[in-house]
Design an enzyme around this catalytic site. Structure first.
Site, PDB file in Angstrom:
ATOM      1  N   ASP A 160     -52.708 -61.124 -44.224  1.00 34.26           N
ATOM      2  CA  ASP A 160     -51.325 -61.020 -44.713  1.00 34.26           C
ATOM      3  C   ASP A 160     -50.902 -62.322 -45.393  1.00 34.26           C
ATOM      4  OD1 ASP A 160     -51.032 -58.447 -43.281  1.00 34.26           O
ATOM      5  OD2 ASP A 160     -51.213 -59.737 -41.525  1.00 34.26           O
ATOM      6  N   HIS A 188     -49.131 -58.023 -36.933  1.00 33.68           N
ATOM      7  CA  HIS A 188     -49.914 -57.565 -38.085  1.00 33.68           C
ATOM      8  C   HIS A 188     -49.608 -56.071 -38.262  1.00 33.68           C
ATOM      9  CE1 HIS A 188     -53.007 -56.943 -40.997  1.00 33.68           C
ATOM     10  NE2 HIS A 188     -53.658 -56.103 -40.218  1.00 33.68           N
TER      11      HIS A 188
END
Length: 332
Positions: A160, A188
């Site tokens: 990410d 996440h």
């Protein structure tokens, strides 16, 4: 003098991410061009033939740094003596499945793998969990491997982080290596908070803050965040398969920086065990900005958090607290 080989475990090694990851490890992307490695690859029995095929390809590639390959469906054999464990294997959510069903499957997987690491891994083994739900899988692993220090159990949010770097680089038409200090806060998942409040770009006239260069608050607080949050889904839509190459590459980045250190003045995002920093509940595996030195991570302290950010940090913490409760209910 030649270095002793480091033993690196990859679970789910016959899968897509594993297939992209093992050649990167064997080539020295993770620990450097002078560090020999021995690969331990684990997968489930139905994937045994495919796993052996991956082993054959590793032999055929004749990687100079690769000093041995263990390909097995036996969790004890896979975990014995490993210095680094990359947990890619997990039970994916299938259509029509409730979150609790997925959680229950992963709890049992991570419980058994945690026990094997606990008993058979090398002392000071470093663990990164990639398989979703990554933060909560890491928490379960920590629960069932009490002798592994909590600081050694992490989850991957570097994918990410790298996605956020990529979006800023594209938006500003600058090299991605000139963008630094974005942050991924939290889970996440689609509640993660990609934050560029403290990020900078290297320009000919010195480092400049990203918000000032972008000069579009609506984009930074809207489309930028949702693009990073939903990037995995966008890749599935485009490829009809989930992110593999980028996930493998970011797992390499995560371990390399953890073991070899982050550059001076740069932080990265890692899912680590919360100590209550930034008023995040202690006892969650939560993504924070960290610096790494001498094989240890440290949460970056003292960053200002505005009201917008505070809400985002709290929202993703709430989701992780719910996931934790769900996972623990699967244990009872």
């Amino acid at each position: 003098m030649a270095k002793e080989p480091v033993r690196i475990l990859v679970t789910g090694a016959a899968g897509q991410i594993g297939y992209a990851l093992v050649p990167m490890i064997a080539r020295g992307v993770v620990l450097g061009a002078d560090q020999p490695v021995i690969l331990h690859m684990l997968d489930i029995a139905p994937a045994a033939e495919a796993l052996n095929g991956v082993k054959m390809e590793l032999v055929d590639a004749a990687f100079p740094l690769l000093k041995g390959v263990i390909a097995t469906t036996d969790v004890v054999e896979a975990c014995t003596g490993v210095n680094i464990a990359i947990m890619v294997g997990g039970f994916p959510r299938k259509e029509g499945m409730e979150r609790k069903d997925v959680m229950s499957k992963n709890v049992s997987i991570y419980k058994s793998q945690a026990s094997a690491l606990e008993k058979h891994a090398a002392a000071n083994c470093k663990v990164v969990v990639v398989a979703n739900p990554a933060n909560t899988n890491a928490l379960i692993l920590k629960e069932f491997a009490p002798s592994i220090p909590e600081k050694n159990i992490t989850c991957l949010t570097r994918l990410d982080h790298n996605r956020a770097l990529g979006q800023i680089s594209e938006r500003l038409n600058v090299q991605v290596c000139d963008v630094k200090n974005v942050i991924i806060w939290g889970n996440h998942s689609s509640t993660q908070y990609p934050d560029v409040s403290h990020a900078t770009v290297k320009t000919p006239s010195g480092e400049k803050p990203v918000p000032a260069l972008v000069a579009d608050d609506a984009w930074l607080k809207g489309e930028f965040i949702s693009t990073v949050q939903q990037r995995g889904a966008a890749i599935i839509k485009a490829r009809k398969l989930s992110s593999a190459l980028s996930a493998a590459s970011s797992a390499c980045d995560h371990i390399r920086d953890w073991v070899l250190g982050t550059p001076e003045g740069t932080w990265v995002s890692m899912g680590v065990y919360s100590d209550g920093s930034y008023n995040v509940p202690a006892g969650l595996i939560y993504s924070f900005p960290v610096t790494c030195r001498n094989g240890e991570w440290k949460i970056v302290q003292g960053l200002s958090i505005d009201e917008f950010s505070r809400k985002k940090l709290d929202l993703t913490a709430e989701e992780l607290t719910e996931e934790k409760a769900l996972a623990y209910s699967c244990l009872s």
